[in-house]
Design a protein around this motif. Structure first.
Motif, PDB file in Angstrom:
ATOM      1  N   LEU A 262       0.985  -1.209   0.003  1.00  0.00           N
ATOM      2  CA  LEU A 262       0.069  -0.014   0.045  1.00  0.00           C
ATOM      3  C   LEU A 262       0.766   0.977   0.054  1.00  0.00           C
ATOM      4  CD1 LEU A 262      -2.850   1.300   0.214  1.00  0.00           C
ATOM      5  CD2 LEU A 262      -2.619   0.998   2.723  1.00  0.00           C
ATOM      6  N   ILE A 263       1.919   1.208   0.828  1.00  0.00           N
ATOM      7  CA  ILE A 263       2.964   2.368   0.994  1.00  0.00           C
ATOM      8  C   ILE A 263       3.366   2.605  -0.499  1.00  0.00           C
ATOM      9  CG2 ILE A 263       4.871   3.296   1.760  1.00  0.00           C
ATOM     10  CD1 ILE A 263       4.310   1.799   4.499  1.00  0.00           C
ATOM     11  N   ALA A 264       3.854   1.580  -1.146  1.00  0.00           N
ATOM     12  CA  ALA A 264       4.506   1.802  -2.411  1.00  0.00           C
ATOM     13  C   ALA A 264       3.382   2.323  -3.713  1.00  0.00           C
ATOM     14  CB  ALA A 264       5.165   0.424  -2.924  1.00  0.00           C
ATOM     15  N   THR A 265       2.139   1.688  -3.533  1.00  0.00           N
ATOM     16  CA  THR A 265       1.022   2.025  -4.415  1.00  0.00           C
ATOM     17  C   THR A 265       0.879   3.554  -4.120  1.00  0.00           C
ATOM     18  OG1 THR A 265       0.350   0.181  -4.284  1.00  0.00           O
ATOM     19  CG2 THR A 265      -1.000   1.645  -5.124  1.00  0.00           C
ATOM     20  N   MET A 266       0.615   3.913  -2.766  1.00  0.00           N
ATOM     21  CA  MET A 266       0.289   5.529  -2.464  1.00  0.00           C
ATOM     22  C   MET A 266       1.582   6.430  -2.869  1.00  0.00           C
ATOM     23  SD  MET A 266      -1.475   4.945   0.969  1.00  0.00           S
ATOM     24  CE  MET A 266      -2.091   6.629   1.279  1.00  0.00           C
ATOM     25  N   LEU A 267       2.830   5.895  -2.868  1.00  0.00           N
ATOM     26  CA  LEU A 267       3.962   6.571  -3.097  1.00  0.00           C
ATOM     27  C   LEU A 267       4.137   6.914  -4.696  1.00  0.00           C
ATOM     28  CD1 LEU A 267       6.336   8.188  -2.335  1.00  0.00           C
ATOM     29  CD2 LEU A 267       7.641   5.880  -2.616  1.00  0.00           C
ATOM     30  N   ILE A 268       3.519   5.925  -5.498  1.00  0.00           N
ATOM     31  CA  ILE A 268       3.641   6.102  -7.028  1.00  0.00           C
ATOM     32  C   ILE A 268       2.797   7.181  -7.082  1.00  0.00           C
ATOM     33  CG2 ILE A 268       3.108   5.215  -8.984  1.00  0.00           C
ATOM     34  CD1 ILE A 268       4.433   2.428  -8.009  1.00  0.00           C
ATOM     35  N   ILE A 269       1.345   7.110  -6.467  1.00  0.00           N
ATOM     36  CA  ILE A 269       0.321   8.132  -6.991  1.00  0.00           C
ATOM     37  C   ILE A 269       0.744   9.370  -6.568  1.00  0.00           C
ATOM     38  CG2 ILE A 269      -1.928   8.573  -6.345  1.00  0.00           C
ATOM     39  CD1 ILE A 269      -2.571   5.749  -6.116  1.00  0.00           C
ATOM     40  N   THR A 270       1.410   9.362  -5.486  1.00  0.00           N
ATOM     41  CA  THR A 270       1.830  10.743  -5.013  1.00  0.00           C
ATOM     42  C   THR A 270       3.112  11.312  -5.755  1.00  0.00           C
ATOM     43  OG1 THR A 270       1.318  10.160  -2.492  1.00  0.00           O
ATOM     44  CG2 THR A 270       2.765  11.903  -2.912  1.00  0.00           C
ATOM     45  N   LEU A 271       3.916  10.524  -6.236  1.00  0.00           N
ATOM     46  CA  LEU A 271       4.788  11.291  -7.268  1.00  0.00           C
ATOM     47  C   LEU A 271       4.419  11.704  -8.333  1.00  0.00           C
ATOM     48  CD1 LEU A 271       7.582   8.620  -6.697  1.00  0.00           C
ATOM     49  CD2 LEU A 271       7.616  10.887  -5.685  1.00  0.00           C
ATOM     50  N   VAL A 272       3.140  10.971  -8.809  1.00  0.00           N
ATOM     51  CA  VAL A 272       2.582  11.230 -10.271  1.00  0.00           C
ATOM     52  C   VAL A 272       1.865  12.660 -10.100  1.00  0.00           C
ATOM     53  CG1 VAL A 272       0.971  10.724 -11.913  1.00  0.00           C
ATOM     54  CG2 VAL A 272       2.400   9.080 -11.241  1.00  0.00           C
ATOM     55  N   VAL A 273       1.325  12.776  -9.093  1.00  0.00           N
ATOM     56  CA  VAL A 273       0.614  14.082  -8.713  1.00  0.00           C
ATOM     57  C   VAL A 273       1.715  15.099  -8.272  1.00  0.00           C
ATOM     58  CG1 VAL A 273      -0.801  15.339  -7.100  1.00  0.00           C
ATOM     59  CG2 VAL A 273      -1.453  13.039  -7.543  1.00  0.00           C
ATOM     60  N   THR A 274       2.767  14.953  -7.813  1.00  0.00           N
ATOM     61  CA  THR A 274       3.814  15.987  -7.425  1.00  0.00           C
ATOM     62  C   THR A 274       4.320  16.357  -8.810  1.00  0.00           C
ATOM     63  OG1 THR A 274       4.186  14.995  -5.406  1.00  0.00           O
ATOM     64  CG2 THR A 274       6.050  16.275  -6.412  1.00  0.00           C
ATOM     65  N   VAL A 275       4.614  15.441  -9.479  1.00  0.00           N
ATOM     66  CA  VAL A 275       4.938  16.039 -10.997  1.00  0.00           C
ATOM     67  C   VAL A 275       4.218  16.715 -12.039  1.00  0.00           C
ATOM     68  CG1 VAL A 275       5.858  15.137 -13.488  1.00  0.00           C
ATOM     69  CG2 VAL A 275       6.564  13.870 -11.381  1.00  0.00           C
ATOM     70  N   ARG A 279       4.814  20.702 -12.897  1.00  0.00           N
ATOM     71  CA  ARG A 279       4.512  21.088 -14.312  1.00  0.00           C
ATOM     72  C   ARG A 279       3.718  22.306 -14.454  1.00  0.00           C
ATOM     73  NH1 ARG A 279       4.242  15.938 -18.333  1.00  0.00           N
ATOM     74  NH2 ARG A 279       6.664  15.346 -18.334  1.00  0.00           N
ATOM     75  N   ARG A 280       2.733  22.395 -13.519  1.00  0.00           N
ATOM     76  CA  ARG A 280       1.564  23.205 -13.743  1.00  0.00           C
ATOM     77  C   ARG A 280       1.975  24.487 -12.704  1.00  0.00           C
ATOM     78  NH1 ARG A 280      -4.257  20.670 -14.281  1.00  0.00           N
ATOM     79  NH2 ARG A 280      -4.063  19.538 -15.976  1.00  0.00           N
ATOM     80  N   ARG A 281       3.135  24.380 -11.911  1.00  0.00           N
ATOM     81  CA  ARG A 281       3.438  25.324 -11.036  1.00  0.00           C
ATOM     82  C   ARG A 281       2.448  25.833  -9.893  1.00  0.00           C
ATOM     83  NH1 ARG A 281       6.978  29.427 -14.594  1.00  0.00           N
ATOM     84  NH2 ARG A 281       8.671  28.027 -15.569  1.00  0.00           N
ATOM     85  N   GLU A 282       1.726  24.528  -9.456  1.00  0.00           N
ATOM     86  CA  GLU A 282       0.777  24.928  -8.501  1.00  0.00           C
ATOM     87  C   GLU A 282       0.743  23.677  -7.360  1.00  0.00           C
ATOM     88  OE1 GLU A 282      -2.783  22.420 -10.789  1.00  0.00           O
ATOM     89  OE2 GLU A 282      -2.960  24.640 -10.555  1.00  0.00           O
ATOM     90  N   ALA A 283       0.978  24.202  -6.308  1.00  0.00           N
ATOM     91  CA  ALA A 283       0.927  23.257  -4.889  1.00  0.00           C
ATOM     92  C   ALA A 283      -0.363  23.515  -4.079  1.00  0.00           C
ATOM     93  CB  ALA A 283       2.169  23.516  -4.414  1.00  0.00           C
ATOM     94  N   GLY A 284      -1.343  23.153  -4.430  1.00  0.00           N
ATOM     95  CA  GLY A 284      -2.744  23.046  -3.982  1.00  0.00           C
ATOM     96  C   GLY A 284      -2.753  22.003  -2.969  1.00  0.00           C
ATOM     97  N   PRO A 285      -4.318  21.717  -2.459  1.00  0.00           N
ATOM     98  CA  PRO A 285      -4.374  20.937  -1.271  1.00  0.00           C
ATOM     99  C   PRO A 285      -4.445  19.544  -1.733  1.00  0.00           C
ATOM    100  CG  PRO A 285      -6.490  21.934  -2.117  1.00  0.00           C
ATOM    101  CD  PRO A 285      -5.292  22.750  -2.791  1.00  0.00           C
TER     102      PRO A 285
END
Length: 458
Positions: A262-275, A279-285
């Motif tokens: 679960l940690i590995a899966t959530m980390l992949i999702i989080t990294l994709v969201v971070t990238v 790219r959009r230069r936005e750090a929202g909620p």
């Protein structure tokens, strides 16, 4: 008045016929009832044929599964099928897919780990204490999620431990199928795609016998799926993050490998969201929610493994360590020390060939999903993350080439293959007596072809 003269117009108003009644639900119920009864009869016949060593048990087994699966696929993928009917179809499919394991041992535990979990649940029911040592699987007592649930159901209903476990396992199995459908619908926003994804998930080799056994994996994999559902919903509405945290905690106290996956899966999702945010230069909620949930899973799992279940690392380490050593040995001796697939297998040739064809089908499905995602202008980050997770299926499948990797591959690979789960038949059979490879009494064709003789990690 002639025959060609216009008829006199009546003064009464003509009444339009009412809307035609939809009989889809009735036809669906009738077809699935007949198919389910026929499939169940064939499954029983397959078990009996395997028990006495007569007939064609493999053909009977898969024919029984196919007879029910085909009408389920039709009704689930039909455009005119309503939401409630599609939900009922998925519940029926999940219930029927539990039947092979139920027919295998309906009255008590059979597999090695089932005795450990049965004993642990019974001890909790008798003395009410958690974390008791288990002499069969030493780390079972440190993860009481399943055992406490089974003991509670047994205490509240008066059922025996085994029948309470069946109630919990059937419920978890149904919820797992529905969870996959809900997760797919959250990503693709299409009910038909979601239903088909749930059916494809049911094709994986762990679905019929590993994820239905009395083991903490059977409950934990359901919690894993619904945790991802809660996380996806929390990314759209951060106020819903509390449910995700609750499900993370439930997963951590239920099974070690599922929590790590679960940690590995959530980390992949989080990294994709971070990238995407960079790219959009936005750090929202959305970004902060993704990292918050991932860190929460990491902290809870680390705390549990270090302070509550410190024996887990020593329990899991031999599988990965030996697998890496065996991989290195395979390169040194040109693969002679590797595991021979289908060695001494009693599975028919067409079932063995399906194992290799499945990898090609999975690759084609992955390529099609990637192409479809590439064509979309607005790419859903969670969909891209799930595509990357699905791609991990292929390196996970390589583990089966080594004896130790094959033992741990099933539990590690389930998290990595949620996006593209297909058949990977395990070869070696438990069903032998002495040195001769022949079925022993009570051995079903399903367990002979789909189960491995090598013990799996808890």
């Amino acid at each position: 008045m002639t025959l060609t003269a216009p008829a006199a117009v009546r003064s009464e108003e003509t009444t339009e016929p009412g809307p035609r009644r939809d009989h889809s639900a009735a036809w669906c119920a009738a077809s699935l009832t007949v198919a389910g009864a026929a499939g169940a009869v064939l499954l029983v016949a397959a078990d009996r044929a395997a028990e006495w060593g007569r007939g064609r048990p493999f053909e009977l087994f898969w024919l029984g599964m196919l007879i029910f699966t085909l009408p389920v696929a039709y009704w689930a993928g039909r455009r005119a099928t309503g939401a409630r009917l599609r939900l009922a179809v998925l519940i029926a499919y999940a219930s029927f897919s539990f039947l092979p394991k139920l027919l295998r041992n309906p009255t008590g535990p059979l597999y090695h780990d089932e005795f450990a979990h049965w004993r642990q649940s019974r001890q909790i029911l008798l003395d009410g204490r958690l974390f008791e040592a288990n002499p069969i699987v030493r780390v079972v007592g440190d993860f009481p999620g399943l055992h406490a649930t089974v003991a509670s159901v047994s205490s509240l209903t008066g059922l025996s431990i085994w029948h309470a476990a069946l109630a919990v396992l059937i419920s978890a199995h149904v919820l797992m199928v529905l969870g996959v459908a809900v997760l797919a619908q959250e990503i693709w926003r299409d009910a038909r795609t979601a239903a088909i994804a749930a059916l494809i998930y049911g094709l994986n080799s762990s679905f019929l016998f590993f994820d239905t056994q009395f083991g903490y994996e059977s409950m934990a994999i359901t919690l894993w799926v619904w945790t991802l559902v809660a996380m996806v919903r929390a990314l759209r509405s951060p106020a819903k993050a509390g449910l995700a945290v609750l499900l993370i905690g439930a997963t951590v106290v239920t099974h070690h490998l599922t929590a790590l996956g679960l940690i590995a899966t959530m980390l992949i999702i989080t990294l994709v969201v971070t990238v995407r945010a960079i790219r959009r230069r936005e750090a929202g909620p959305v970004l902060w929610t993704a990292w918050g949930l991932t860190l929460a899973a990491l902290v809870m799992t680390t705390f549990w493994l270090l302070w509550v279940a410190p024996k887990t690392a020593g329990y899991l380490d031999p599988y990965l360590g030996k697998a890496l050593d065996q991989f290195a040995g395979m390169f040194k001796d040109n693969g002679e020390s590797g595991r021979t697939l289908f060695k001494q297998s009693i599975a028919p040739w067409w079932e063995q060939k399906t194992a290799f064809a499945a990898q090609i089908c999975a690759l084609v499905a992955m390529a099609g999903a990637a192409f479809h995602l590439h064509r979309k202008r607005e790419r859903e980050p969670v969909a891209l993350a799930m595509l990357l997770i699905g791609a991990c299926y292929f390196p996970a499948a390589v583990l089966i080439l080594t004896p130790s990797g094959a033992e741990g591959r099933a539990a590690r690979g389930r998290s990595a293959t949620s996006a593209s789960r297909w058949w990977w038949r395990r070869s070696r059979s438990r069903c032998s007596t002495g040195g001769r490879r022949r079925p022993r009494p009570g051995c079903s064709p399903s367990s002979r072809s789909c189960w491995s003789a090598t013990p799996r990690p808890g």
